[in-house]
Design an enzyme around this catalytic site. Sequence first.
Site, short mmCIF file in Angstrom:
data_model
loop_
_atom_site.label_atom_id
_atom_site.label_comp_id
_atom_site.label_asym_id
_atom_site.label_seq_id
_atom_site.Cartn_x
_atom_site.Cartn_y
_atom_site.Cartn_z
N ARG A 2 0.82 -1.21 0.00
CA ARG A 2 0.00 0.00 0.00
C ARG A 2 0.85 1.26 0.00
O ARG A 2 0.55 2.24 -0.64
CB ARG A 2 -0.92 0.00 1.22
CG ARG A 2 -1.55 1.36 1.40
CD ARG A 2 -2.66 1.48 2.41
NE ARG A 2 -3.01 0.31 3.16
CZ ARG A 2 -4.00 -0.50 2.85
NH1 ARG A 2 -4.70 -0.30 1.76
NH2 ARG A 2 -4.27 -1.51 3.63
N TYR A 3 1.93 1.22 0.76
CA TYR A 3 2.79 2.39 0.90
C TYR A 3 4.00 2.20 -0.02
O TYR A 3 4.39 1.08 -0.32
CB TYR A 3 3.27 2.51 2.35
CG TYR A 3 2.15 2.64 3.35
CD1 TYR A 3 1.46 3.84 3.49
CD2 TYR A 3 1.80 1.58 4.17
CE1 TYR A 3 0.44 3.97 4.43
CE2 TYR A 3 0.79 1.70 5.12
CZ TYR A 3 0.12 2.90 5.24
OH TYR A 3 -0.89 3.02 6.17
N ARG B 216 7.25 0.04 1.68
CA ARG B 216 7.16 -1.09 2.59
C ARG B 216 5.99 -2.00 2.23
O ARG B 216 5.00 -1.55 1.67
CB ARG B 216 7.06 -0.64 4.04
CG ARG B 216 5.95 0.35 4.34
CD ARG B 216 6.40 1.22 5.52
NE ARG B 216 5.33 2.05 6.05
CZ ARG B 216 4.98 3.23 5.54
NH1 ARG B 216 5.56 3.68 4.44
NH2 ARG B 216 4.04 3.93 6.10
N CYS C 130 -3.28 -17.64 14.46
CA CYS C 130 -2.75 -16.88 15.59
C CYS C 130 -2.77 -17.78 16.81
O CYS C 130 -3.46 -18.80 16.83
CB CYS C 130 -3.61 -15.66 15.87
SG CYS C 130 -3.64 -14.49 14.51
N CYS D 249 -8.71 -12.54 18.39
CA CYS D 249 -9.34 -11.34 18.93
C CYS D 249 -10.64 -11.11 18.18
O CYS D 249 -10.64 -11.11 16.94
CB CYS D 249 -8.42 -10.14 18.70
SG CYS D 249 -6.70 -10.47 19.11
N CYS E 227 -10.80 -8.68 15.18
CA CYS E 227 -9.69 -8.76 14.22
C CYS E 227 -10.07 -8.18 12.85
O CYS E 227 -11.05 -8.58 12.23
CB CYS E 227 -9.26 -10.21 14.04
SG CYS E 227 -7.91 -10.37 12.86
N ARG F 239 -8.57 -8.65 10.21
CA ARG F 239 -8.27 -9.62 9.14
C ARG F 239 -9.07 -10.91 9.33
O ARG F 239 -8.64 -11.97 8.90
CB ARG F 239 -6.77 -9.89 9.16
CG ARG F 239 -6.12 -9.70 7.80
CD ARG F 239 -4.61 -9.62 7.89
NE ARG F 239 -4.18 -8.25 7.88
CZ ARG F 239 -3.12 -7.78 8.57
NH1 ARG F 239 -2.39 -8.60 9.29
NH2 ARG F 239 -2.79 -6.52 8.49
N ASP G 104 -11.32 -0.77 13.35
CA ASP G 104 -11.74 -0.81 11.94
C ASP G 104 -13.22 -1.22 11.83
O ASP G 104 -13.77 -1.83 12.74
CB ASP G 104 -10.88 -1.82 11.18
CG ASP G 104 -9.45 -1.31 11.01
OD1 ASP G 104 -9.27 -0.08 10.87
OD2 ASP G 104 -8.52 -2.14 11.02
N ASP H 38 -7.28 3.72 10.23
CA ASP H 38 -6.93 3.08 8.97
C ASP H 38 -8.10 3.38 8.04
O ASP H 38 -9.21 2.88 8.25
CB ASP H 38 -6.70 1.57 9.17
CG ASP H 38 -5.54 1.07 8.36
OD1 ASP H 38 -5.40 1.50 7.19
OD2 ASP H 38 -4.75 0.26 8.87
N LYS I 294 -3.03 4.30 7.06
CA LYS I 294 -3.15 4.89 8.39
C LYS I 294 -3.13 6.42 8.30
O LYS I 294 -2.21 7.00 7.75
CB LYS I 294 -1.98 4.44 9.26
CG LYS I 294 -1.90 2.94 9.48
CD LYS I 294 -0.64 2.58 10.23
CE LYS I 294 -0.46 1.08 10.39
NZ LYS I 294 -0.13 0.39 9.12
C1 PLP Z 1 0.41 -0.68 8.94
C2 PLP Z 1 0.87 -1.13 7.65
C3 PLP Z 1 2.20 -0.97 7.28
C4 PLP Z 1 3.23 -0.36 8.20
O1 PLP Z 1 2.99 1.00 8.35
P1 PLP Z 1 3.88 1.86 9.37
O2 PLP Z 1 3.27 3.21 9.36
O3 PLP Z 1 5.26 1.82 8.85
O4 PLP Z 1 3.77 1.19 10.69
C5 PLP Z 1 2.57 -1.39 6.02
N1 PLP Z 1 1.68 -1.92 5.16
C6 PLP Z 1 0.39 -2.06 5.49
C7 PLP Z 1 -0.56 -2.63 4.47
C8 PLP Z 1 -0.07 -1.68 6.74
O5 PLP Z 1 -1.36 -1.85 7.06
S1 SF4 Z 2 -5.83 -8.96 15.84
FE1 SF4 Z 2 -6.21 -10.65 14.40
S2 SF4 Z 2 -4.20 -11.11 13.52
FE2 SF4 Z 2 -3.84 -9.92 15.38
S3 SF4 Z 2 -3.54 -11.46 17.00
FE3 SF4 Z 2 -5.71 -10.88 17.03
S4 SF4 Z 2 -6.69 -12.41 15.74
FE4 SF4 Z 2 -4.51 -12.49 15.26
#
Ligand code: PLP
Ligand code: SF4
Length: 408
Positions: free
Chosen positions: A133-134, A137, A146, A150, A153, A155, A314, A351, A358
């Site tokens: 996305r960025y 990175r 996991c 949670c 979550c 995801r 989220d 986010d 973010k």
């Molecule tokens: C949070 C995140 C990152 C890392 O972002 P930082 O601001 O460097 O902590 C990188 N990629 C994705 C998709 C993210 O959600």
């Molecule tokens: S937030 Fe989601 S990915 Fe992170 S530890 Fe909890 S269940 Fe696992």
Amino acid sequence: MSSANSDSDHHLNQLLKLKEFQPSGRGTWADVAEADWEDWRWQLKNRVSSLEGLQSRIPDLTPQEIEGARLADTKLAMAITPHFFNLIDGNDPDCPIRRQMLPSVQETETAPWEMGDPCGEDSHSPVPGLVHRYPDRVLFLVTDRCAAYCRYCTRSRLVSNALGYDFRPNFKEQIEYIRRTPAVRDVLLSGGDALLLSDSKLRQLLTELRSIPHVEFIRIGSRIPIFLPQRITPELCAVLKEFHPLFISVHANHPRELTTEVRDGLARLADAGIPLGNQSVLLKGVNDDAVVMKALVQKLLMCRVRPLYIYQCDLINGSAHLRTSVRRGLEIMEQLRGHTTGYAVPQYVIDAPGGGGKVPVNPNYVLSHNADRVVIRNFEGKVFEYPEAPDGTPLHSPPDTIEEPELV
Ligand SMILES: *Cc1c(COP(=O)(O)O)cnc(C)c1O
Ligand code: SF4
């Protein structure tokens, strides 16, 4: 004693109590051999993951929890390590640990603005299991499992595989993408939880990533130091240490999660030279309270963990009962900045729904920004002026005095 004083005494006592380090204890596992209890694989094998397992340990489940546990396997599996389970107060349906871990039937209530993939990760995925996305990175999803799950979550579409996402990361393809994309200098391993991999698998993966010349920085996002401190063995620390600069972002939401075992595990990581950060999710009835949040961030510093982010929860499907308002989040940030150690103050972020990444959200400390001065307020609400010329250079003659703006 003035009432202001007794208020602050009360506040301080509450804070100190929240910051006490307690062991997780054995709870209902009193008969288990020490060697088993300390063994992370035993902890994983013995997770509480069924309604029966829950009922045998918490007799007074609420009807919402009973129904929630029945439905969990069709949404996001339930699994709680014995270590973490012992932090639950079985007598308190509002227990902050319980709210995070026990499924509730309220998870089936979804609003039109909620989503299965609220951060738009799948649409920013050049190869499966990689989110780019960025510019510089990538997020590298290692597994869909996991140590514990949670309920909020972000995801949950893939994590635990309850929704049949069938996540099969292909490390080779993911690594190939990074290799042919020189802009990527930072790789974030997450999932799921990368520390579920065996030491040797993890070493293999990290070796591959480190063999890419443009990968400068590696970090692992993991809740395992909190859910499963037994996993933080000296052997694991020795592996991680080979791949510096390597950072770890942990995920703690409530000060009670920082037990003596967790503190010791974090100390092993810090002693291996791994800089530690924390990411919290702002959750209703868990940490949407300034005293709780202050205790958390101060306790994190005692564990050598730098609070990095507080996430606005989220818009994941079925999370309304755990979300709290942005206004509340901003109020909490106000109670941190200036009131406690700068290192303890995380950045509050949203986010952006749909995939904007973010976005920082901050209380407003700039009251006005005119041609000849910036008017600011401090953490106590006192107003100050910083003079500057229209072109941004420092002023040589004092600006006209202005009337003090109203406090906000
Ligand atoms: C949070 C995140 C990152 C890392 O972002 P930082 O601001 O460097 O902590 C990188 N990629 C994705 C998709 C993210 O959600
Ligand atoms: S937030 Fe989601 S990915 Fe992170 S530890 Fe909890 S269940 Fe696992």
